[in-house]
Design a protein around this motif. Structure first.
Motif, PDB file in Angstrom:
ATOM      1  N   THR A  18       0.834  -1.204   0.000  1.00 41.82           N
ATOM      2  CA  THR A  18       0.000   0.000   0.000  1.00 41.82           C
ATOM      3  C   THR A  18       0.868   1.253   0.000  1.00 41.82           C
ATOM      4  OG1 THR A  18      -1.746  -1.157   1.196  1.00 41.82           O
ATOM      5  CG2 THR A  18      -1.821   1.225   1.270  1.00 41.82           C
ATOM      6  N   ASP A  19       1.999   1.187   0.698  1.00 41.59           N
ATOM      7  CA  ASP A  19       2.924   2.319   0.763  1.00 41.59           C
ATOM      8  C   ASP A  19       3.801   2.441  -0.477  1.00 41.59           C
ATOM      9  OD1 ASP A  19       1.924   2.913   3.259  1.00 41.59           O
ATOM     10  OD2 ASP A  19       3.587   1.988   4.353  1.00 41.59           O
ATOM     11  N   VAL A  23       5.144  -5.377  -4.602  1.00 42.83           N
ATOM     12  CA  VAL A  23       3.977  -6.195  -4.934  1.00 42.83           C
ATOM     13  C   VAL A  23       3.736  -7.180  -3.798  1.00 42.83           C
ATOM     14  CG1 VAL A  23       3.111  -7.922  -6.564  1.00 42.83           C
ATOM     15  CG2 VAL A  23       4.467  -6.003  -7.393  1.00 42.83           C
ATOM     16  N   VAL A  24       2.477  -7.447  -3.508  1.00 41.92           N
ATOM     17  CA  VAL A  24       2.148  -8.424  -2.482  1.00 41.92           C
ATOM     18  C   VAL A  24       1.266  -9.511  -3.107  1.00 41.92           C
ATOM     19  CG1 VAL A  24       0.128  -7.145  -1.635  1.00 41.92           C
ATOM     20  CG2 VAL A  24       1.274  -8.742  -0.130  1.00 41.92           C
ATOM     21  N   LEU A  25       1.575 -10.745  -2.793  1.00 41.47           N
ATOM     22  CA  LEU A  25       0.724 -11.874  -3.181  1.00 41.47           C
ATOM     23  C   LEU A  25      -0.020 -12.279  -1.923  1.00 41.47           C
ATOM     24  CD1 LEU A  25       3.262 -13.963  -5.299  1.00 41.47           C
ATOM     25  CD2 LEU A  25       1.462 -12.425  -6.121  1.00 41.47           C
ATOM     26  N   GLU A  26      -1.263 -11.885  -1.857  1.00 43.77           N
ATOM     27  CA  GLU A  26      -2.011 -12.076  -0.618  1.00 43.77           C
ATOM     28  C   GLU A  26      -3.452 -12.420  -0.936  1.00 43.77           C
ATOM     29  OE1 GLU A  26      -2.518 -13.115   2.524  1.00 43.77           O
ATOM     30  OE2 GLU A  26      -0.628 -12.058   2.734  1.00 43.77           O
ATOM     31  N   SER A  27      -4.140 -12.914   0.060  1.00 41.06           N
ATOM     32  CA  SER A  27      -5.541 -13.283  -0.112  1.00 41.06           C
ATOM     33  C   SER A  27      -6.414 -12.033  -0.212  1.00 41.06           C
ATOM     34  CB  SER A  27      -5.982 -14.180   1.043  1.00 41.06           C
ATOM     35  OG  SER A  27      -6.745 -13.515   1.973  1.00 41.06           O
ATOM     36  N   GLY A  38      -9.090   1.181  -3.107  1.00 39.07           N
ATOM     37  CA  GLY A  38      -8.263   1.463  -4.273  1.00 39.07           C
ATOM     38  C   GLY A  38      -6.801   1.646  -3.916  1.00 39.07           C
ATOM     39  N   ALA A  39      -6.432   1.381  -2.664  1.00 39.23           N
ATOM     40  CA  ALA A  39      -5.035   1.491  -2.239  1.00 39.23           C
ATOM     41  C   ALA A  39      -4.195   0.367  -2.839  1.00 39.23           C
ATOM     42  CB  ALA A  39      -4.938   1.463  -0.715  1.00 39.23           C
TER      43      ALA A  39
END
Length: 114
Positions: A18-19, A23-27, A38-39
């Motif tokens: 978000t910051d 990239v994050v691979l998350e549920s 939209g963050a």
């Protein structure tokens, strides 16, 4: 040299993405609020989101027929269905496809019906 960051807490990885740190691979479940604001946005609509309903209620068998357990179980089923519908609508609204996935059912285990 680039050092990849790894975290054992989903909330930390979501916050860093978000910051703008990557990239994050998350549920979708854990990142739902950030996706709704939209963050966070899907990396690509080419990847399918995997829908894996995973709500379990665990109690001693002798308590499953108790009224309070049934009331809680019904509430949990309703909340889970509402959350899944909210997440699915958001993901498809962002242009992603959803693939249904079910895990193996263990002996004596019962999935909550949808």
């Amino acid at each position: 040299m680039i050092y990849p960051m790894r975290f054992d807490r989903s909330s930390m990885a979501i916050q860093l993405a978000t910051d703008g740190a990557g990239v994050v691979l998350e549920s979708t479940t854990l990142a739902l609020n950030e996706l709704e604001r939209g963050a966070l946005v899907p990396l690509s609509t080419a990847f399918e989101a995997i829908r894996f309903p995973a709500y379990w209620l665990v109690s001693p068998a002798r308590h499953t027929s108790r009224r309070i357990v049934r009331i809680f179980s019904d509430w949990m089923r309703e909340e889970g269905a509402a959350h899944d519908a909210r997440a699915s609508a958001l993901i498809t609204g962002l242009g992603c496809r959803i693939r249904e996935q079910r895990g193996r059912q263990l002996p004596g285990e019962e999935y909550l019906p949808e």
